[in-house]
Design a protein around this motif. Structure first.
Motif, PDB file in Angstrom:
ATOM      1  N   ALA A 195       7.118  14.159 -11.065  1.00  0.00           N
ATOM      2  CA  ALA A 195       7.962  14.868 -10.604  1.00  0.00           C
ATOM      3  C   ALA A 195       8.752  14.101  -9.637  1.00  0.00           C
ATOM      4  N   HIS A 196       7.800  13.466  -8.687  1.00  0.00           N
ATOM      5  CA  HIS A 196       8.172  12.810  -7.516  1.00  0.00           C
ATOM      6  C   HIS A 196       9.200  11.642  -8.084  1.00  0.00           C
ATOM      7  N   TYR A 197       8.731  10.767  -9.068  1.00  0.00           N
ATOM      8  CA  TYR A 197       9.523   9.768  -9.648  1.00  0.00           C
ATOM      9  C   TYR A 197      10.722  10.300 -10.174  1.00  0.00           C
ATOM     10  N   ALA A 198      10.781  11.164 -11.025  1.00  0.00           N
ATOM     11  CA  ALA A 198      11.901  12.089 -11.705  1.00  0.00           C
ATOM     12  C   ALA A 198      12.996  12.201 -10.480  1.00  0.00           C
ATOM     13  N   SER A 199      12.701  12.916  -9.492  1.00  0.00           N
ATOM     14  CA  SER A 199      13.558  13.200  -8.668  1.00  0.00           C
ATOM     15  C   SER A 199      14.279  12.159  -7.792  1.00  0.00           C
ATOM     16  N   GLN A 200      13.589  10.886  -7.894  1.00  0.00           N
ATOM     17  CA  GLN A 200      14.099   9.611  -7.093  1.00  0.00           C
ATOM     18  C   GLN A 200      14.925   9.175  -8.061  1.00  0.00           C
ATOM     19  N   SER A 201      14.932   9.238  -9.389  1.00  0.00           N
ATOM     20  CA  SER A 201      15.479   8.825 -10.581  1.00  0.00           C
ATOM     21  C   SER A 201      16.932   9.495 -10.521  1.00  0.00           C
ATOM     22  N   GLU A 202      17.105  10.680 -10.268  1.00  0.00           N
ATOM     23  CA  GLU A 202      18.383  11.473 -10.056  1.00  0.00           C
ATOM     24  C   GLU A 202      18.950  11.038  -8.970  1.00  0.00           C
ATOM     25  N   ALA A 203      18.280  10.731  -7.734  1.00  0.00           N
ATOM     26  CA  ALA A 203      19.060  10.427  -6.739  1.00  0.00           C
ATOM     27  C   ALA A 203      19.621   8.822  -6.740  1.00  0.00           C
ATOM     28  N   ASP A 211       7.196   4.743  -4.030  1.00  0.00           N
ATOM     29  CA  ASP A 211       6.086   5.684  -3.701  1.00  0.00           C
ATOM     30  C   ASP A 211       6.266   6.418  -2.156  1.00  0.00           C
ATOM     31  N   ASP A 212       7.493   6.236  -1.813  1.00  0.00           N
ATOM     32  CA  ASP A 212       7.779   6.923  -0.236  1.00  0.00           C
ATOM     33  C   ASP A 212       7.839   8.369  -0.606  1.00  0.00           C
ATOM     34  N   LEU A 236       0.789  -1.059  -0.052  1.00  0.00           N
ATOM     35  CA  LEU A 236      -0.048  -0.052  -0.120  1.00  0.00           C
ATOM     36  C   LEU A 236       0.830   1.216  -0.189  1.00  0.00           C
ATOM     37  N   ALA A 237       0.443   2.340  -0.624  1.00  0.00           N
ATOM     38  CA  ALA A 237       1.052   3.505  -0.735  1.00  0.00           C
ATOM     39  C   ALA A 237       0.000   4.340  -0.589  1.00  0.00           C
ATOM     40  N   ALA A 238      -0.024   5.392   0.388  1.00  0.00           N
ATOM     41  CA  ALA A 238      -0.929   6.418   0.612  1.00  0.00           C
ATOM     42  C   ALA A 238      -2.365   5.706   0.679  1.00  0.00           C
ATOM     43  N   GLY A 239      -2.568   4.686   1.045  1.00  0.00           N
ATOM     44  CA  GLY A 239      -3.892   3.798   0.911  1.00  0.00           C
ATOM     45  C   GLY A 239      -4.260   3.254  -0.207  1.00  0.00           C
TER      46      GLY A 239
END
Length: 348
Positions: free
Chosen positions: A249-257, A101-102, A60-63
């Motif tokens: 954008a959330h996923y793109a930031s994680q890709s860079e990290a 999804d965190d 589950l991610a945010a329900g």
């Protein structure tokens, strides 16, 4: 006066029975079992069969149910043809356990961080072993022993004239071979005794360095799995096209990290590979020193002393045939001991 019947037990009525406080007629009525005894009674609504369990856990991610990333061993090996099946399976477990999804990027920020912590611990152990006082003292004894044995080289001590090379050796040879041997042999034996006393500690250090080498190899495999998993996750994120801009954008930031973390892990793996080579060389040297320390005093040195004494006796009698027959085994023994000492000194 009271009657004497007061001391007698009360008379029982004919045909009497004990008094029952709760007769069977007062027992509650048995509840009739439902027609279908296997089904629980549903107080509200209609009964509904439970949802069958899937073969994989629901995350589950945010329900909301998070869909697992489609990934297999073949997909991972397709990204790196050199990846073994074991590395690909390890990478698959890492992909399945990474939560993209965190909101706090916990899995991504800490991606492979424990492996780098382990690398730091192993590097400290390696430095401690290389700087071991026991090994340093053993090296010093071995170097001094090598110098003494080179001074007692039979080719130089028993050099004879004949030919230019032999003439040069004879000129450099000591005038008194027996005196030289009597002066240097006690030092040789003392150094061998010191090495023999250090043997158990040197053997223990050799075991430690072997353990560090095995740990380095295991760490290298784990790093390879994380690097492969990181590359796959970056490729997966870059291929996503989500309608929600915020989530994209959330996923793109994680890709860079993840790219940053994967590059860092690749640099760590390069350092680990160099450490594996270094530890292997150090292990070879320390094991050679341990073998030398264990066998020199009891095996090599007595045989070398006997052969040298025989050569000195033959040199005093000035019999050419006897000198030649005694110098061959001495030269072989001397060369073997020097070989062990030189192998120990050829360290990185």
């Amino acid at each position: 006066m009271t009657s004497g019947k007061a001391d007698e037990p009360p008379e029982k009525k004919p045909g009497g029975s004990p008094r029952v406080l709760f007769p069977e007629s007062a027992a509650p009525q048995a509840v009739a079992a439902p027609k279908d005894g296997n089904q629980p009674k549903i107080l509200f609504g209609a009964p509904r069969a439970p949802t069958p369990k899937g073969d994989r856990p629901r995350v589950l991610a945010a329900g909301e149910v998070r869909q697992r990333i489609s990934c297999g061993v073949a997909d991972l090996q397709g990204m790196d043809a050199n990846a073994t099946e074991a590395v690909a399976k390890a990478a698959l477990r890492i992909v399945d356990s990474t939560n993209l999804d965190d909101h706090y990027f916990d899995d991504v920020v800490r991606f492979g961080a424990p492996l780098q912590t382990e690398h730091g611990r192993l590097a400290e152990s390696e430095l401690k072993i290389v700087g071991s006082e026991v090994v340093a003292e053993g090296r010093r004894f071995a170097a001094e022993l090598l110098q003494c044995l080179m001074d007692l080289d039979p080719e130089r001590v028993f050099a004879v004239r004949g030919g230019f090379l032999n003439t040069v050796k004879a000129l450099a040879a000591p005038r008194d071979p027996a005196g030289l041997f009597s002066r240097l042999y006690p030092e040789v034996r003392a150094l061998a005794t010191e090495l023999n006393a250090l043997a158990p500690e040197i053997v223990a250090v050799a075991k430690q360095v072997r353990a560090v080498g095995k740990a380095y190899k295991s760490l290298s495999n784990n790093l390879a799995g994380h690097i492969l998993a990181g590359r796959f996750l970056v490729h997966h994120i870059d291929s996503l096209q989500l309608p929600d801009r915020e989530r994209q954008a959330h996923y793109a930031s994680q890709s860079e990290a993840l790219e940053t973390r994967t590059s860092s892990l690749s640099a760590t793996k390069t350092t680990v590979e160099m450490s594996i080579w270094t530890v292997a060389a150090v292990s070879q040297e320390i094991e050679a020193l341990a073998r030398l320390a264990e066998g020199l005093l009891q095996e090599d040195l007595p045989a070398w002393h006997a052969a040298y004494s025989a050569a000195l006796t033959a040199a005093r009698t000035a019999q050419s045939a006897e000198q030649a027959s005694t110098r061959v085994p001495l030269r072989d023994l001397h060369t073997r001991i020097l070989g062990k000492l030189k192998l120990e000194r050829n360290r990185p």
